[in-house]
Design a protein around this motif. Structure first.
Motif, PDB file in Angstrom:
ATOM      1  N   ASP A 176       6.069   5.781   2.071  1.00  0.00           N
ATOM      2  CA  ASP A 176       4.763   5.115   2.084  1.00  0.00           C
ATOM      3  C   ASP A 176       3.630   6.136   1.982  1.00  0.00           C
ATOM      4  O   ASP A 176       3.817   7.305   2.316  1.00  0.00           O
ATOM      5  CB  ASP A 176       4.647   4.350   3.418  1.00  0.00           C
ATOM      6  CG  ASP A 176       3.632   3.233   3.379  1.00  0.00           C
ATOM      7  OD1 ASP A 176       2.985   3.030   2.325  1.00  0.00           O
ATOM      8  OD2 ASP A 176       3.478   2.549   4.409  1.00  0.00           O
ATOM      9  N   ASP A 177       2.480   5.666   1.529  1.00  0.00           N
ATOM     10  CA  ASP A 177       1.241   6.478   1.531  1.00  0.00           C
ATOM     11  C   ASP A 177       1.399   7.798   0.789  1.00  0.00           C
ATOM     12  O   ASP A 177       0.790   8.804   1.174  1.00  0.00           O
ATOM     13  CB  ASP A 177       0.788   6.779   2.980  1.00  0.00           C
ATOM     14  CG  ASP A 177       0.378   5.515   3.733  1.00  0.00           C
ATOM     15  OD1 ASP A 177       0.368   4.436   3.121  1.00  0.00           O
ATOM     16  OD2 ASP A 177       0.089   5.629   4.938  1.00  0.00           O
ATOM     17  N   ASP A 199      -0.327   5.988  -2.671  1.00  0.00           N
ATOM     18  CA  ASP A 199      -1.428   5.540  -1.844  1.00  0.00           C
ATOM     19  C   ASP A 199      -2.654   5.178  -2.685  1.00  0.00           C
ATOM     20  O   ASP A 199      -2.896   5.770  -3.731  1.00  0.00           O
ATOM     21  CB  ASP A 199      -1.808   6.620  -0.832  1.00  0.00           C
ATOM     22  CG  ASP A 199      -2.718   6.059   0.236  1.00  0.00           C
ATOM     23  OD1 ASP A 199      -2.219   5.287   1.063  1.00  0.00           O
ATOM     24  OD2 ASP A 199      -3.935   6.369   0.232  1.00  0.00           O
ATOM     25  N   GLU A 232      -0.248   1.084  -4.535  1.00  0.00           N
ATOM     26  CA  GLU A 232      -0.906   0.324  -3.467  1.00  0.00           C
ATOM     27  C   GLU A 232      -2.397   0.191  -3.737  1.00  0.00           C
ATOM     28  O   GLU A 232      -2.993   1.008  -4.433  1.00  0.00           O
ATOM     29  CB  GLU A 232      -0.791   1.077  -2.139  1.00  0.00           C
ATOM     30  CG  GLU A 232       0.599   1.368  -1.669  1.00  0.00           C
ATOM     31  CD  GLU A 232       0.577   1.834  -0.204  1.00  0.00           C
ATOM     32  OE1 GLU A 232       0.451   3.035   0.041  1.00  0.00           O
ATOM     33  OE2 GLU A 232       0.658   0.953   0.678  1.00  0.00           O
TER      34      GLU A 232
HETATM   35 CA    CA Z   1       0.739   2.409   2.425  1.00  0.00          CA
END
Ligand code: CA
Ligand code: C2E
Ligand code: CA
Ligand code: CA
Length: 275
Positions: A176-177, A199, A232
């Motif tokens: 993630d990110d 991200d 995202e």
């Molecule tokens: Ca995220």
């Protein structure tokens, strides 16, 4: 600060006190929410770029009747250790939801959940996930876990070990990110990952600099490692088009839908987002 005399100390103390009180207040809210089961999961759809269809959902935690962002309460939960029981609730609720879809005869879709560092290194995590998947008879490959780079900042060996055990269970793993921390591409080569989530800030930076070519190369590189790419924070149609051109496999963001309640999901399930 010192030069300005005594009053500033007072001011500083007040600020500290305020911050401390806020923390205690939120900690109490979290304890109550655990006791009364007043947490709720919101779901944000993740769109498959090629088909424009909903491919999966990310579960995002909320506290009923409180308008407190997880950006605020998750760190406090993490600090106080409350993240362990809260995280267990999230895992169970997401798995239960997949089972409910199946019982209603719907096509079930994968759900991803976020794991913070303390949860990730909790020795009971894997057993708990395994046990809960078995209890509700849910296919492990429908559960995805999202971890951020700060999880394995210092504990590389341990992290790889836990990820391997999650993989052995059949659970999917997303980084993630990506692009917010030190983001060494090196991680991608030795972590048993399935997806990389770019991200919002990284995507914004590239698009702002009109440097989408670097994004093309980054995505090609991730693909070269046999990983899928999720972008995202897609908010504009133009971003959608550019990220599609850049080869992002999946897209997530307010352009498609904000996180919604389980009741609202029906309305978007069969939507075609290419239209
Ligand atoms: Ca995220
Ligand atoms: P995250 O995992 O990076 O989740 C994505 C966040 O971006 C969500 O915020 C989502 O609502 C928001 N978002 C989605 N699309 C857009 C967009 O187009 N534009 C913008 N500006 N934002 C968008 P949310 O729900 O407030 O969650 C914040 C963070 O809290 C999450 O970031 C995650 O790190 C953490 N979190 C949320 N739920 C859980 C949970 O159940 N467990 C743990 N450990 N952490 C959680
Ligand atoms: Ca996430
Ligand atoms: Ca984030």
């Amino acid at each position: 600060v010192k030069r300005k005399g005594k009053n500033n100390y007072l001011f500083f103390d007040e600020k500290m006190k305020e911050k401390f009180n806020k923390k205690i207040r939120i900690e109490n809210i979290l304890r109550k929410a655990l006791k009364n089961e007043s947490f709720v999961l919101y779901y944000q759809p993740i769109i498959e770029t090629r088909t424009g269809k909903v491919a999966s959902f990310e579960a995002l935690l909320r506290i009923k009747d409180f308008n407190i962002s997880p950006e605020v309460f998750i760190p406090i939960a993490e600090e106080t250790g409350l993240i362990i029981p809260i995280g267990k609730w999230v895992i169970k609720e997401a798995i239960k939801q997949m089972r409910r879809w199946r019982d209603k005869g719907h096509n079930s879709l994968p759900i991803s959940i976020n794991l913070s560092p303390r949860q990730f290194f909790d020795i009971n995590l894997i057993d708990y996930i395994k046990k809960t998947l078995e209890e509700y008879d849910v296919d492990p490959s429908f559960l995805e876990v999202e971890i951020t780079e700060n999880v394995f900042a210092e504990k590389k060996f341990e992290t790889v070990n836990i990820l391997n055990r999650l993989k052995a269970l059949g659970v999917m793993i997303s980084l993630d990110d990506f692009g917010t921390g030190y983001s060494s591409l090196n991680y991608l080569t030795f972590m048993p990952l399935d997806k990389v989530k770019l991200d919002k800030s990284l995507k914004d930076k590239f698009i702002e600099l009109e440097n989408i070519k670097i994004m093309d190369s980054l995505i090609a590189l991730v693909h070269g490692l046999n990983l899928k790419v999720v972008t995202e924070g897609v908010e504009e149609v133009e971003e959608f088009r550019r990220m599609r051109r850049a080869g992002s496999d999946y897209l997530q963001g307010y352009l498609f839908s904000k996180p919604i309640t389980i009741e609202e999901i029906g309305e978007i399930l069969n939507k075609d987002y290419t239209k």
